[in-house]
Write an enzyme that holds these catalytic residues in place. Structure first.
Site, PDB file in Angstrom:
ATOM      1  N   LYS A 196       9.408 -11.826   3.137  1.00 54.82           N
ATOM      2  CA  LYS A 196      10.346 -10.696   3.207  1.00 54.82           C
ATOM      3  C   LYS A 196      10.216 -10.103   4.607  1.00 54.82           C
ATOM      4  O   LYS A 196       9.268  -9.367   4.897  1.00 54.82           O
ATOM      5  CB  LYS A 196       9.966  -9.666   2.130  1.00 54.82           C
ATOM      6  CG  LYS A 196      11.094  -8.787   1.627  1.00 54.82           C
ATOM      7  CD  LYS A 196      11.744  -7.906   2.647  1.00 54.82           C
ATOM      8  CE  LYS A 196      10.972  -6.667   3.001  1.00 54.82           C
ATOM      9  NZ  LYS A 196      11.591  -5.881   4.094  1.00 54.82           N
ATOM     10  N   THR A 251       0.023   1.754   7.788  1.00 56.15           N
ATOM     11  CA  THR A 251      -1.084   2.042   6.886  1.00 56.15           C
ATOM     12  C   THR A 251      -0.575   2.652   5.581  1.00 56.15           C
ATOM     13  O   THR A 251      -1.046   2.295   4.491  1.00 56.15           O
ATOM     14  CB  THR A 251      -2.098   2.972   7.591  1.00 56.15           C
ATOM     15  OG1 THR A 251      -2.636   2.237   8.702  1.00 56.15           O
ATOM     16  CG2 THR A 251      -3.225   3.392   6.674  1.00 56.15           C
ATOM     17  N   GLY A 254       0.907  -0.074   3.501  1.00 57.84           N
ATOM     18  CA  GLY A 254      -0.180  -0.966   3.081  1.00 57.84           C
ATOM     19  C   GLY A 254      -0.956  -0.403   1.897  1.00 57.84           C
ATOM     20  O   GLY A 254      -1.281  -1.122   0.949  1.00 57.84           O
ATOM     21  N   GLU A 271      -2.820  -6.031   7.317  1.00 63.11           N
ATOM     22  CA  GLU A 271      -2.921  -5.841   8.779  1.00 63.11           C
ATOM     23  C   GLU A 271      -2.126  -4.586   9.082  1.00 63.11           C
ATOM     24  O   GLU A 271      -0.894  -4.621   9.100  1.00 63.11           O
ATOM     25  CB  GLU A 271      -2.318  -7.039   9.522  1.00 63.11           C
ATOM     26  CG  GLU A 271      -2.926  -8.379   9.176  1.00 63.11           C
ATOM     27  CD  GLU A 271      -4.336  -8.551   9.698  1.00 63.11           C
ATOM     28  OE1 GLU A 271      -4.768  -7.739  10.533  1.00 63.11           O
ATOM     29  OE2 GLU A 271      -5.013  -9.473   9.237  1.00 63.11           O
ATOM     30  N   CYS A 305       0.744  -3.378  17.413  1.00 63.81           N
ATOM     31  CA  CYS A 305      -0.308  -2.754  16.584  1.00 63.81           C
ATOM     32  C   CYS A 305      -1.553  -2.445  17.389  1.00 63.81           C
ATOM     33  O   CYS A 305      -2.198  -1.429  17.174  1.00 63.81           O
ATOM     34  CB  CYS A 305      -0.625  -3.650  15.400  1.00 63.81           C
ATOM     35  SG  CYS A 305      -1.111  -5.308  15.877  1.00 63.81           S
ATOM     36  N   GLU A 402      -1.022   7.211  14.864  1.00 64.10           N
ATOM     37  CA  GLU A 402      -0.280   6.108  15.461  1.00 64.10           C
ATOM     38  C   GLU A 402       1.154   6.564  15.732  1.00 64.10           C
ATOM     39  O   GLU A 402       1.834   7.061  14.833  1.00 64.10           O
ATOM     40  CB  GLU A 402      -0.250   4.898  14.523  1.00 64.10           C
ATOM     41  CG  GLU A 402       0.454   3.710  15.161  1.00 64.10           C
ATOM     42  CD  GLU A 402       0.500   2.482  14.262  1.00 64.10           C
ATOM     43  OE1 GLU A 402       0.939   2.611  13.109  1.00 64.10           O
ATOM     44  OE2 GLU A 402       0.105   1.404  14.729  1.00 64.10           O
TER      45      GLU A 402
HETATM   46  P1  NAP Z   1       6.363  -0.608   7.493  1.00 62.81           P
HETATM   47  O1  NAP Z   1       7.369   0.458   7.426  1.00 62.81           O
HETATM   48  O2  NAP Z   1       5.086  -0.434   6.770  1.00 62.81           O
HETATM   49  O3  NAP Z   1       7.099  -1.936   7.017  1.00 62.81           O
HETATM   50  C1  NAP Z   1       6.492  -3.193   7.067  1.00 62.81           C
HETATM   51  C2  NAP Z   1       7.156  -4.099   6.067  1.00 62.81           C
HETATM   52  O4  NAP Z   1       6.913  -3.576   4.757  1.00 62.81           O
HETATM   53  C3  NAP Z   1       8.672  -4.175   6.214  1.00 62.81           C
HETATM   54  O5  NAP Z   1       9.112  -5.469   5.883  1.00 62.81           O
HETATM   55  C4  NAP Z   1       9.131  -3.159   5.186  1.00 62.81           C
HETATM   56  O6  NAP Z   1      10.453  -3.388   4.735  1.00 62.81           O
HETATM   57  C5  NAP Z   1       8.138  -3.426   4.064  1.00 62.81           C
HETATM   58  N1  NAP Z   1       8.020  -2.324   3.113  1.00 62.81           N
HETATM   59  C6  NAP Z   1       8.276  -1.016   3.294  1.00 62.81           C
HETATM   60  N2  NAP Z   1       8.063  -0.327   2.132  1.00 62.81           N
HETATM   61  C7  NAP Z   1       7.658  -1.241   1.214  1.00 62.81           C
HETATM   62  C8  NAP Z   1       7.289  -1.170  -0.158  1.00 62.81           C
HETATM   63  N3  NAP Z   1       7.317  -0.009  -0.823  1.00 62.81           N
HETATM   64  N4  NAP Z   1       6.934  -2.294  -0.799  1.00 62.81           N
HETATM   65  C9  NAP Z   1       6.901  -3.483  -0.142  1.00 62.81           C
HETATM   66  N5  NAP Z   1       7.259  -3.616   1.145  1.00 62.81           N
HETATM   67  C10 NAP Z   1       7.622  -2.516   1.828  1.00 62.81           C
HETATM   68  O7  NAP Z   1       5.949  -0.926   8.999  1.00 62.81           O
HETATM   69  P2  NAP Z   1       6.938  -1.108  10.230  1.00 62.81           P
HETATM   70  O8  NAP Z   1       7.392   0.248  10.647  1.00 62.81           O
HETATM   71  O9  NAP Z   1       7.945  -2.160   9.932  1.00 62.81           O
HETATM   72  O10 NAP Z   1       5.954  -1.726  11.332  1.00 62.81           O
HETATM   73  C11 NAP Z   1       5.169  -0.969  12.159  1.00 62.81           C
HETATM   74  C12 NAP Z   1       3.744  -0.915  11.621  1.00 62.81           C
HETATM   75  O11 NAP Z   1       3.197  -2.228  11.528  1.00 62.81           O
HETATM   76  C13 NAP Z   1       2.823  -0.157  12.550  1.00 62.81           C
HETATM   77  O12 NAP Z   1       2.021   0.696  11.785  1.00 62.81           O
HETATM   78  C14 NAP Z   1       1.972  -1.256  13.187  1.00 62.81           C
HETATM   79  O13 NAP Z   1       0.728  -0.838  13.636  1.00 62.81           O
HETATM   80  C15 NAP Z   1       1.875  -2.233  12.072  1.00 62.81           C
HETATM   81  N6  NAP Z   1       1.507  -3.570  12.574  1.00 62.81           N
HETATM   82  C16 NAP Z   1       0.215  -4.022  12.363  1.00 62.81           C
HETATM   83  C17 NAP Z   1      -0.186  -5.270  12.873  1.00 62.81           C
HETATM   84  C18 NAP Z   1      -1.608  -5.776  12.673  1.00 62.81           C
HETATM   85  O14 NAP Z   1      -1.865  -6.953  12.901  1.00 62.81           O
HETATM   86  N7  NAP Z   1      -2.533  -4.941  12.253  1.00 62.81           N
HETATM   87  C19 NAP Z   1       0.728  -6.055  13.574  1.00 62.81           C
HETATM   88  C20 NAP Z   1       2.022  -5.566  13.774  1.00 62.81           C
HETATM   89  C21 NAP Z   1       2.394  -4.318  13.263  1.00 62.81           C
HETATM   90  P3  NAP Z   1      11.735  -2.645   5.426  1.00 62.81           P
HETATM   91  O15 NAP Z   1      11.319  -2.202   6.767  1.00 62.81           O
HETATM   92  O16 NAP Z   1      12.732  -3.722   5.429  1.00 62.81           O
HETATM   93  O17 NAP Z   1      12.108  -1.520   4.521  1.00 62.81           O
END
Ligand code: NAP
Length: 499
Positions: A196, A251, A254, A271, A305, A402
């Protein structure tokens, strides 16, 4: 002067054709047309450029059923490890052959400069090629076992087995790379996958589906369903036939996913976010440290990240380093992703732009001083000027939270004990970088840093062989490296009575 919007005339024919296509969900080796769609917005111009399917529980169920059937089917299960390796290598070759399509799609969808998108496409092939070789090296142990039964002999061993159907959920910041970090170890281990991608940047995952089909993966081995996290993502996390959730994202999401997955006791790797420190000692090569510190936060507009979002500089060289980093920031060329001169693209969407600007405004109102002189030219896209802020306190939101944008908080320190404490003083534990030419100082500090990765006198580039992941609120489990395979394998113990 205004920042020019994206120049679509630069796009290759294949990219324009792809954008014009009606996109569906890739399920069981075929395209399933969606019942409803979501607009794809180019962050450089704020214009819609395509549409993707808004998948939900029904499409996720189809995809999981297909992945479940494929996991047990001889077409996948009976393949030898070397045949799996060959398929993964073929996918890497196809990605390489379609590199300009993938880089252009990534740039239009995410806003990143085309050059950076190209680096990510190359990186994705590297991860596949590195991981493919492990398929034939997944082994267990033989274990000597003596039991208290006179005259009896036993033979015991462990074997490693693929966990089953993997639900992979990835963010928008480096979309193709994040998808490959999940797919490569899952396929190497022999799992099947439902991916997804993020709603804000799904195009390269869809282009990848075409290549997965061309590479010859049996139907159902990889399925890709686009849609919102709270609909498609949550349905995937809760599906009873999914054995493991591999998640990269914030986070907060997650933690929510981890709670949902607990009901069915799925395996989970997370992650998550970070607030990584860059630490510069007074004995460092300051010219290199200045460039490194600037790259650590401004690459991909801070949407990484492991971005070095906190800069701690030893007091004697504080002014020099901070001015140097601010100069680097002021020199960066902001522009649309497809503009070849761009070094810094927009943020992903209007919400993220407002979120990042909010941090800068609140910190400035509370007394922080903006060291950078950049004012943002007029632009349609979601641009934020690279910003360096001094006169901040360790307890400030700017230092603790963050932000995921091109915003750097700078603070002075006096000695190693102090900087070790400051570096660890956030909820996160993802990465750190240390700049010093004093080996003894570096080695005293390294074991005290509570994080998943430390880079010394270099930026924290990912490498396929080096595990990436965090501690504390940055999650658990690892992507990349041999260690990433562990998350996709179960251990089976076998005990045989021989006599
Ligand atoms: P996010 O809002 O947590 O979304 C990540 C993914 O989760 C997206 O595909 C999102 O879908 C999905 N999602 C959202 N709510 C969900 C739920 N209730 N159930 C299941 N899936 C759900 O994060 P983001 O804003 O896209 O990405 C930025 C974050 O990623 C930052 O915090 C960054 O630090 C972190 N990151 C971490 C790493 C690492 O290796 N540690 C690497 C890259 C990024 P939709 O967006 O389509 O709604």
């Amino acid at each position: 002067m205004a920042i020019a919007s994206n120049d679509y005339a630069r796009l290759g024919h294949a990219t324009r054709t792809f954008l014009d296509r009606q996109h569906g969900h890739y399920i069981n080796g075929a395209w399933i047309m969606p019942e409803s769609t979501l607009a794809v917005i180019d962050p450089s111009s704020a214009r819609p450029v395509s549409a993707i399917g808004a998948g939900g529980a029904a499409q996720i169920d189809m995809a999981v059923q297909a992945a479940h059937a494929a996991f047990a089917s001889p077409a996948w299960k009976a393949l030898s490890a070397l045949e799996r390796e060959r398929l993964i290598l073929r996918l890497a070759d196809l990605i390489e052959q379609n590199a300009s399509l993938l880089a252009e799609l990534e740039s239009v969808d995410n806003g990143m400069p085309l050059g950076f998108a190209g680096i990510n496409v190359g990186g994705a092939t590297g991860v596949l090629r590195y991981m493919a070789g492990w398929a034939s090296k997944i082994v267990g142990d033989t274990v000597e076992v003596k039991m208290p039964f006179p005259g009896s002999q036993f033979f015991a061993y462990t074997s490693r087995e693929a966990v089953g159907v993997v639900g992979a959920i990835v963010p928008w910041n480096v979309p193709l790379m994040m998808a490959i970090w999940k797919l490569a170890p899952a396929l190497t281990a022999g799992c099947t996958v439902v991916l997804k991608p993020a709603e804000d940047a799904s195009l390269t995952a869809l282009a990848l589906a075409d290549l997965i089909g061309q590479a010859g993966f049996p139907p159902g081995v990889v399925n890709i369903v686009t849609g919102l996290g709270r609909e498609a993502g949550e349905a995937l996390v809760c599906h009873p036939l999914v054995s493991k959730i591999s998640f990269t994202g914030s986070t907060a999401t997650g933690k929510h996913i981890n709670r949902l997955a607990t009901d069915s006791l799925k395996k989970v790797t997370l992650e998550l976010g970070g607030k990584s420190p860059t630490i510069v000692f007074d004995d460092a090569d300051l010219d290199q440290a200045i460039v490194g510190a600037a790259n650590a936060i401004f690459t991909n507009s801070g949407q990484i990240c492991v971005a070095g979002a906190r800069l701690y500089v030893q007091r004697g060289v504080f002014e020099q380093v901070v001015e140097g980093v601010a100069r680097q920031a002021d020199r960066l060329v902001l522009g649309a992703g497809l503009d070849p001169s761009s070094q810094l693209g927009p943020l992903i969407n209007a919400r993220q732009q407002a979120h990042v600007q909010g941090y800068i405004q609140r910190a400035s109102a509370a007394g922080a001083s903006l060291v950078t002189r950049r004012t943002l030219p007029e632009a349609d896209g979601y641009f934020v000027a690279p910003s360096v802020l001094a006169n901040v306190r360790q307890s400030d939101a700017l230092v603790q939270e963050e932000i995921f944008g091109p915003v750097l908080a700078v603070l002075p320190f006096d000695d190693l004990d102090e900087v070790a404490a400051l570096a660890n003083d956030t909820p996160y534990g993802l990465a750190a970088s240390v700049w010093s030419n004093n080996l003894s100082r570096v080695h005293q500090l390294l074991p005290r840093l509570k994080c998943g990765k430390v880079s010394v006198n270099t930026e924290g580039f990912p490498h396929p062989a080096l595990p990436e992941g965090g501690t504390k609120q940055s999650g658990f489990g690892r992507d990349l490296g041999r260690e990433s395979l562990d998350g996709y394998l179960d251990t089976k113990t076998v005990l045989v009575r021989v006599s």
